[in-house]
Write a protein that holds these residues in place. Structure first.
Motif, short mmCIF file in Angstrom:
data_model
loop_
_atom_site.label_atom_id
_atom_site.label_comp_id
_atom_site.label_asym_id
_atom_site.label_seq_id
_atom_site.Cartn_x
_atom_site.Cartn_y
_atom_site.Cartn_z
N PHE A 1 65.56 -73.61 -38.53
CA PHE A 1 65.47 -72.28 -37.94
C PHE A 1 66.85 -71.74 -37.58
N LEU A 2 67.76 -72.61 -37.18
CA LEU A 2 69.13 -72.18 -36.90
C LEU A 2 69.82 -71.73 -38.18
N ARG A 3 69.52 -72.39 -39.28
CA ARG A 3 70.09 -71.98 -40.56
C ARG A 3 69.51 -70.62 -41.00
N SER B 1 66.15 -60.88 -35.98
CA SER B 1 65.77 -62.17 -36.54
C SER B 1 66.65 -63.32 -36.00
N VAL B 2 67.88 -63.01 -35.65
CA VAL B 2 68.80 -64.07 -35.20
C VAL B 2 68.32 -64.72 -33.90
N PRO B 3 68.18 -63.98 -32.79
CA PRO B 3 67.72 -64.64 -31.58
C PRO B 3 66.27 -65.13 -31.68
N ALA B 4 65.45 -64.43 -32.49
CA ALA B 4 64.07 -64.86 -32.65
C ALA B 4 63.99 -66.25 -33.30
N ASN B 5 64.82 -66.49 -34.30
CA ASN B 5 64.81 -67.79 -34.96
C ASN B 5 65.44 -68.88 -34.10
N ILE B 6 66.42 -68.52 -33.29
CA ILE B 6 66.98 -69.49 -32.35
C ILE B 6 65.89 -69.92 -31.37
N ALA B 7 65.14 -68.95 -30.86
CA ALA B 7 64.06 -69.24 -29.91
C ALA B 7 62.95 -70.06 -30.57
N GLU B 8 62.55 -69.67 -31.76
CA GLU B 8 61.47 -70.38 -32.44
C GLU B 8 61.88 -71.82 -32.76
N GLY B 9 63.12 -71.99 -33.21
CA GLY B 9 63.60 -73.34 -33.49
C GLY B 9 63.65 -74.20 -32.24
N PHE B 10 64.06 -73.61 -31.13
CA PHE B 10 64.13 -74.35 -29.87
C PHE B 10 62.75 -74.88 -29.47
N ALA B 11 61.72 -74.10 -29.79
CA ALA B 11 60.35 -74.48 -29.42
C ALA B 11 59.81 -75.62 -30.28
N ARG B 12 60.44 -75.88 -31.40
CA ARG B 12 59.98 -76.96 -32.27
C ARG B 12 60.33 -78.31 -31.64
N GLU B 13 59.48 -79.25 -31.84
CA GLU B 13 59.73 -80.58 -31.27
C GLU B 13 60.38 -81.51 -32.27
N ASN B 14 60.82 -80.95 -33.37
CA ASN B 14 61.43 -81.74 -34.43
C ASN B 14 62.85 -81.23 -34.67
N ARG B 15 63.81 -82.13 -34.59
CA ARG B 15 65.22 -81.74 -34.74
C ARG B 15 65.50 -81.09 -36.09
N GLY B 16 64.94 -81.63 -37.15
CA GLY B 16 65.15 -81.07 -38.49
C GLY B 16 64.60 -79.65 -38.60
N SER B 17 63.44 -79.44 -38.01
CA SER B 17 62.85 -78.10 -38.01
C SER B 17 63.71 -77.13 -37.21
N TYR B 18 64.21 -77.59 -36.08
CA TYR B 18 65.10 -76.78 -35.24
C TYR B 18 66.34 -76.37 -36.04
N GLN B 19 66.93 -77.33 -36.71
CA GLN B 19 68.11 -77.03 -37.53
C GLN B 19 67.78 -76.01 -38.62
N LEU C 1 76.22 -75.65 -32.94
CA LEU C 1 74.94 -76.21 -32.54
C LEU C 1 74.30 -77.01 -33.68
N ILE C 2 74.37 -76.48 -34.88
CA ILE C 2 73.82 -77.21 -36.03
C ILE C 2 74.56 -78.53 -36.22
N ARG C 3 75.87 -78.50 -36.11
CA ARG C 3 76.66 -79.74 -36.24
C ARG C 3 76.30 -80.74 -35.16
N LYS C 4 76.14 -80.25 -33.96
CA LYS C 4 75.79 -81.14 -32.85
C LYS C 4 74.42 -81.79 -33.10
N LEU C 5 73.49 -81.01 -33.55
CA LEU C 5 72.15 -81.54 -33.81
C LEU C 5 72.12 -82.50 -34.99
N SER C 6 73.02 -82.28 -35.95
CA SER C 6 73.06 -83.18 -37.11
C SER C 6 73.90 -84.41 -36.86
#
Length: 124
Positions: free
Chosen positions: A69-71, A49-67, A115-120
């Motif tokens: 998925f990282l959470r 689930s860890v790399p899968a959610n990193i990948a899925e979040g990366f594919a999102r075009e919304n920063r909040g959504s990406y964050q 990464l979450i901190r950088k995005l926020s």
């Protein structure tokens, strides 16, 4: 200058998370077959689930959504750590092998937090 990240596959956090999955699969092959639908399944699911959610979040075009998925990836990582500690406590995994996996998980966790901190936009 760091290389441009064009895919989630270029990200060190994703690469380390994938390495962790491989290591979890390797160690769980040594666990008792009676745990196939118990701790083995749970550890493997949380690890993948860890790399899968990193990948899925990366594919999102919304920063909040990406964050978000990282959470979720962070939560799965903590779930994996808990499964590994349970395996150690009940005696199906040795301390040394679990310790190595926990070190890998800690490294992935630190990268996720950064990464979450950088995005926020926060530095703390």
């Amino acid at each position: 200058m760091p290389a441009r990240i064009e895919s989630y596959k270029d990200m060190i956090v994703w690469q380390q998370a994938m390495d962790l999955v491989v290591a979890v699969y390797a160690i769980t092959r040594q666990w008792p077959k009676e745990e196939l639908y118990g701790l083995i399944s749970q550890a493997r699911r949380s690890a993948t689930s860890v790399p899968a959610n990193i990948a899925e979040g990366f594919a999102r075009e919304n920063r909040g959504s990406y964050q978000q998925f990282l959470r979720i990836a962070q939560g799965s990582l903590k779930e994996l750590e808990t499964h590994l500690l349970i395996a150690q406590r009940i005696g199906i995994a040795h301390h040394d092998s679990i310790s190595s996996l926990l070190d890998q998980a800690e490294s992935v966790g630190k990268l996720l937090r950064l990464l979450i901190r950088k995005l926020s936009g926060t530095s703390a």
